[in-house]
Design a protein around this motif. Structure first.
Motif, short mmCIF file in Angstrom:
data_model
loop_
_atom_site.label_atom_id
_atom_site.label_comp_id
_atom_site.label_asym_id
_atom_site.label_seq_id
_atom_site.Cartn_x
_atom_site.Cartn_y
_atom_site.Cartn_z
N VAL A 21 58.86 -1.34 -5.34
CA VAL A 21 58.94 0.61 -5.60
C VAL A 21 59.70 0.11 -4.31
O VAL A 21 59.72 -0.24 -3.08
N SER A 23 58.48 2.13 -0.91
CA SER A 23 58.16 1.31 -0.01
C SER A 23 57.80 0.39 0.47
O SER A 23 57.36 0.38 1.15
N LYS A 50 66.85 6.50 -5.34
CA LYS A 50 66.28 7.38 -5.03
C LYS A 50 64.45 7.00 -5.90
O LYS A 50 64.84 7.27 -7.00
N ASP A 51 63.64 7.22 -5.31
CA ASP A 51 62.54 6.83 -5.84
C ASP A 51 61.59 8.27 -6.75
O ASP A 51 62.04 9.01 -6.19
N ASP A 52 60.84 8.16 -7.31
CA ASP A 52 60.00 9.00 -7.57
C ASP A 52 59.01 9.45 -6.81
O ASP A 52 58.67 11.07 -6.60
N GLN A 53 59.18 9.38 -5.55
CA GLN A 53 58.39 9.74 -4.32
C GLN A 53 59.73 10.18 -3.20
O GLN A 53 59.45 10.90 -1.85
N GLY A 54 60.79 10.16 -3.83
CA GLY A 54 62.01 10.94 -2.84
C GLY A 54 62.27 9.77 -2.00
O GLY A 54 63.31 10.08 -1.05
N ILE A 55 61.60 8.73 -2.07
CA ILE A 55 62.55 7.57 -1.05
C ILE A 55 63.76 7.11 -1.32
O ILE A 55 64.12 6.74 -2.46
N ALA A 99 57.14 7.70 -12.10
CA ALA A 99 55.63 7.32 -11.72
C ALA A 99 55.66 6.30 -12.40
O ALA A 99 54.43 5.77 -11.73
N ARG A 102 56.09 2.96 -11.08
CA ARG A 102 55.51 2.53 -9.86
C ARG A 102 54.29 2.20 -10.35
O ARG A 102 53.52 1.48 -9.66
N GLU A 103 52.98 2.78 -11.35
CA GLU A 103 52.03 2.40 -11.88
C GLU A 103 52.17 1.12 -12.15
O GLU A 103 51.01 0.13 -12.32
#
Length: 119
Positions: A21, A23, A50-55, A99, A102-103
């Motif tokens: 991911v 991050s 952009k990923d699910d956390q806005g990065i 999300a 990501r998990e």
């Protein structure tokens, strides 16, 4: 499926790369990785995802970016500035749950004895 599509799928699967991911990119500088994100912008030969956390991750594309919207998986080399030098990219299904993705990545990193991070 077209011959071109099958060939791209075969090449995509043959690339040794770690699914990460955004991050986590700092841990993989100089290495080949796979990152999934939603296209958030295009500027010349660059694509932002952009990923699910806005990065956001800046992807330096080979030529003009092939995708201008939707969810994509980018396979590329992580640069010093935590961007990606694209090797190839693939359009993913609309509505992909980032999300949940990501998990799933977290679990593959947690259980490396079952899911080796790289071959």
């Amino acid at each position: 499926a077209s011959t071109e599509g099958r060939e791209e799928a075969r090449l995509t699967m043959s690339v040794v790369s770690t699914r990460v991911v955004a991050s986590e990119l700092g841990q993989f500088i100089g290495q080949m990785v796979r990152v999934v994100g939603i296209v958030s912008g295009i500027d010349g030969s660059y694509m932002m995802i952009k990923d699910d956390q806005g990065i956001e991750v800046k992807v330096t594309c080979k030529g003009h970016p092939r995708f201008s919207m939707g969810t994509v998986e980018v396979i590329g080399m992580v640069s010093q500035d935590l961007g990606l030098e694209e090797m190839m990219s693939t359009q993913m299904k609309d509505g992909m749950d980032l999300a949940l993705y990501r998990e799933a990545i977290a679990q593959t990193h947690r259980f490396q004895n079952i899911f080796p991070i790289s071959a």
